[in-house]
Write a protein that holds these residues in place. Structure first.
Motif, PDB file in Angstrom:
ATOM      1  N   ASN A  50      40.804  48.712  51.511  1.00  0.00           N
ATOM      2  CA  ASN A  50      41.544  47.523  51.074  1.00  0.00           C
ATOM      3  C   ASN A  50      42.693  47.143  52.009  1.00  0.00           C
ATOM      4  O   ASN A  50      43.354  46.125  51.792  1.00  0.00           O
ATOM      5  CB  ASN A  50      42.129  47.739  49.672  1.00  0.00           C
ATOM      6  N   THR A  51      42.952  47.969  53.020  1.00  0.00           N
ATOM      7  CA  THR A  51      44.177  47.726  53.801  1.00  0.00           C
ATOM      8  C   THR A  51      44.097  46.433  54.630  1.00  0.00           C
ATOM      9  O   THR A  51      45.109  45.757  54.802  1.00  0.00           O
ATOM     10  CB  THR A  51      44.526  48.925  54.713  1.00  0.00           C
ATOM     11  N   LEU A  98      45.438  48.923  45.705  1.00  0.00           N
ATOM     12  CA  LEU A  98      44.403  49.250  46.684  1.00  0.00           C
ATOM     13  C   LEU A  98      43.394  50.192  46.026  1.00  0.00           C
ATOM     14  O   LEU A  98      43.231  51.351  46.432  1.00  0.00           O
ATOM     15  CB  LEU A  98      45.015  49.929  47.925  1.00  0.00           C
ATOM     16  N   PRO A  99      42.697  49.680  44.988  1.00  0.00           N
ATOM     17  CA  PRO A  99      41.810  50.578  44.219  1.00  0.00           C
ATOM     18  C   PRO A  99      40.694  51.192  45.068  1.00  0.00           C
ATOM     19  O   PRO A  99      40.192  52.258  44.733  1.00  0.00           O
ATOM     20  CB  PRO A  99      41.249  49.678  43.116  1.00  0.00           C
ATOM     21  N   THR A 149      47.353  39.266  38.098  1.00  0.00           N
ATOM     22  CA  THR A 149      46.327  40.266  37.789  1.00  0.00           C
ATOM     23  C   THR A 149      45.633  40.784  39.043  1.00  0.00           C
ATOM     24  O   THR A 149      44.895  41.737  38.981  1.00  0.00           O
ATOM     25  CB  THR A 149      45.247  39.712  36.832  1.00  0.00           C
ATOM     26  N   THR A 150      45.857  40.148  40.173  1.00  0.00           N
ATOM     27  CA  THR A 150      45.213  40.604  41.402  1.00  0.00           C
ATOM     28  C   THR A 150      46.297  40.884  42.438  1.00  0.00           C
ATOM     29  O   THR A 150      47.409  40.345  42.355  1.00  0.00           O
ATOM     30  CB  THR A 150      44.295  39.497  41.976  1.00  0.00           C
ATOM     31  N   PRO A 151      45.965  41.704  43.455  1.00  0.00           N
ATOM     32  CA  PRO A 151      46.937  41.920  44.527  1.00  0.00           C
ATOM     33  C   PRO A 151      47.386  40.601  45.153  1.00  0.00           C
ATOM     34  O   PRO A 151      48.555  40.413  45.475  1.00  0.00           O
ATOM     35  CB  PRO A 151      46.174  42.780  45.534  1.00  0.00           C
ATOM     36  N   GLU A 152      46.457  39.660  45.270  1.00  0.00           N
ATOM     37  CA  GLU A 152      46.829  38.362  45.855  1.00  0.00           C
ATOM     38  C   GLU A 152      47.916  37.680  45.034  1.00  0.00           C
ATOM     39  O   GLU A 152      48.899  37.164  45.577  1.00  0.00           O
ATOM     40  CB  GLU A 152      45.599  37.456  45.961  1.00  0.00           C
ATOM     41  N   PRO A 182      51.554  56.706  45.644  1.00  0.00           N
ATOM     42  CA  PRO A 182      50.319  57.316  45.149  1.00  0.00           C
ATOM     43  C   PRO A 182      50.373  57.369  43.630  1.00  0.00           C
ATOM     44  O   PRO A 182      51.446  57.324  43.042  1.00  0.00           O
ATOM     45  CB  PRO A 182      50.359  58.739  45.723  1.00  0.00           C
ATOM     46  N   ASN A 183      49.216  57.479  43.004  1.00  0.00           N
ATOM     47  CA  ASN A 183      49.196  57.576  41.548  1.00  0.00           C
ATOM     48  C   ASN A 183      48.609  58.931  41.174  1.00  0.00           C
ATOM     49  O   ASN A 183      47.421  59.179  41.324  1.00  0.00           O
ATOM     50  CB  ASN A 183      48.351  56.435  40.968  1.00  0.00           C
ATOM     51  N   LEU A 184      49.465  59.812  40.663  1.00  0.00           N
ATOM     52  CA  LEU A 184      49.055  61.174  40.332  1.00  0.00           C
ATOM     53  C   LEU A 184      49.209  61.435  38.841  1.00  0.00           C
ATOM     54  O   LEU A 184      49.473  62.546  38.413  1.00  0.00           O
ATOM     55  CB  LEU A 184      49.905  62.178  41.136  1.00  0.00           C
TER      56      LEU A 184
END
Ligand code: RM4
Ligand code: MN
Ligand code: MN
Length: 396
Positions: A78-79, A72-73, A42-45, A98-100
């Protein structure tokens, strides 16, 4: 298997790498229902941790594709965190997506939206994604557009094409010299009447309009059923316009099933065209091999390992094709001879040679079994159960 064949398999495995998607480890589902898994990330980690496991056990997945909105919300901020995760879990950021399509503003499209301010918002997001990629030392920006319309007459198709050309060109200008832009196509879904970038020809024209570092991305699930995908691949190779793949298998449409699960010969034929091109030209094709799958029913990490193992098998089978002999048979119009060269390579059991190669690298000979014995799944299931039941991301 003759030792010459084993050598070919070894050599092919040395060169083959495949990227895994961060979203393949998260809870997803269909538009009808989501079946959550206690062990889902559930997390990037957690996504980096799971992806790191796949790389640890297979040795051929050094990068993980990231979705900006999901991983990277907070954007560039977040980088640093992502770079630290990469170092901690032994897997680098790969293509940046990217989210478009998810934000409410994109209801009527992104680069094709009739509202100038929304087109500009989409452009800002792509530029930010390019910058994010630079901070992560990622090369490829992978663009998929949900843009389209549901009813005849409701969209100005030619006008939207012009907007796409313009906005892609402007996006391309923001790339660093080492970066590339990959333009993906998809025939339908979520739009059901017209999709702005619906096929490889449209992506090709858009990539050409964008600039020299824009190439076409072929998602194997994004074609009509009878389409000859390996011919598209061969044409893109000959035009120097093939940038990468999103691999998945399907029976009907964009099903995102495990690669090779329905039609392994299809994947083999794609790899065969690529290797034929490479051997004929003496050049390596600059192609990013990526997986685009999200498993709703299978365990996600296991399915990803299964995919990687299958990809290695199909790639090394294609490497067994003797392309010199194949070219001769083609020239002599020896149809059965030519066809058998492909069929014999496909029928060869490469698994023992692959196991030998893994052993020679100090890797587990059976990565899936090694994963099952590692206790990792048990551990994360306990750790994540409570949180994962709450978290479902959407996926197209
Ligand atoms: C699309 C396409 C894209 C993926 C999205 C989430 O169908 O395959 O590559 O990023 O889904
Ligand atoms: Mn895709
Ligand atoms: Mn897709």
């Amino acid at each position: 298997m003759r030792s010459q064949e084993t050598d070919r398999v070894f050599q092919s495995l040395e060169e083959f790498r495949i990227e895994i998607p961060s979203w393949g480890f998260a809870n997803t589902g269909t538009r009808f229902g989501k079946f959550t898994q206690a062990a889902a990330a559930t997390t990037p980690e957690e996504k980096f941790s799971d992806a790191g496991q796949v790389h640890l056990l297979t040795g051929v997945c050094p990068t993980v594709a990231l979705h900006v909105l999901w991983d990277l919300p907070e954007g560039i901020q977040n980088t640093d965190k992502v770079n630290k995760l990469a170092a901690r879990y032994g897997i680098r950021p790969g293509s940046i997506n990217p989210n478009l399509f998810q934000d409410q503003v994109y209801k009527y499209g992104s680069f094709g939206n009739p509202d100038l301010s929304i087109r500009e918002q989409a452009l800002r997001h792509v530029k930010e994604s390019i910058e994010i990629a630079q901070h992560l030392n990622s090369r490829d920006i992978s663009l998929w557009f949900a843009d389209g319309s549901n009813y005849p007459g409701t969209a100005n198709i030619r006008q939207r094409k012009r907007w796409f050309e313009e906005y892609l060109r402007t996006s391309h200008a923001a790339l660093a010299p080492y970066q590339r832009m990959l333009v993906e196509y998809k025939p339908f879904e979520p739009a059901f009447y017209h999709t702005d970038l619906a096929d490889w020809g449209m992506s090709l024209l858009m990539a050409r309009a964008a600039g020299p570092r824009a190439k076409v991305l072929v998602d194997t699930g994004h074609h009509y059923l009878s389409q000859n995908i390996e011919q598209i691949v061969a044409w893109l190779l000959s035009e120097n316009m093939l940038g990468g793949f999103h691999f998945n298998d399907r029976r009907y449409a964009d099903d995102d099933l495990t690669m090779g699960s329905i039609d392994p010969y299809q994947v083999f034929r794609i790899f065969n065209e690529i290797l034929f091109f490479e051997r004929e030209t003496g050049k390596r094709a600059d192609i990013a091999y990526m997986i685009d799958q999200s498993h709703n029913l299978k365990n996600k990490i296991e399915a990803m390992i299964q995919t990687v193992v299958m990809a290695q098998q199909l790639y090394s089978k294609a490497a067994l094709v003797d392309h010199k002999k194949l070219a001769e048979a083609q020239n002599d119009a020896d149809l059965l001879g030519a066809e058998s060269i492909l069929q014999d390579a496909f029928a060869t059991d490469v698994r023992p040679a692959i196991q030998e190669w893994r052993a020679s690298k100090g890797m587990p000979t059976d990565p899936l079994n090694a994963f099952r014995e590692s206790g990792y799944l048990l551990r994360i299931t306990k750790e994540r159960a409570a949180r994962s039941a709450q978290s479902v991301s959407s996926y197209a």
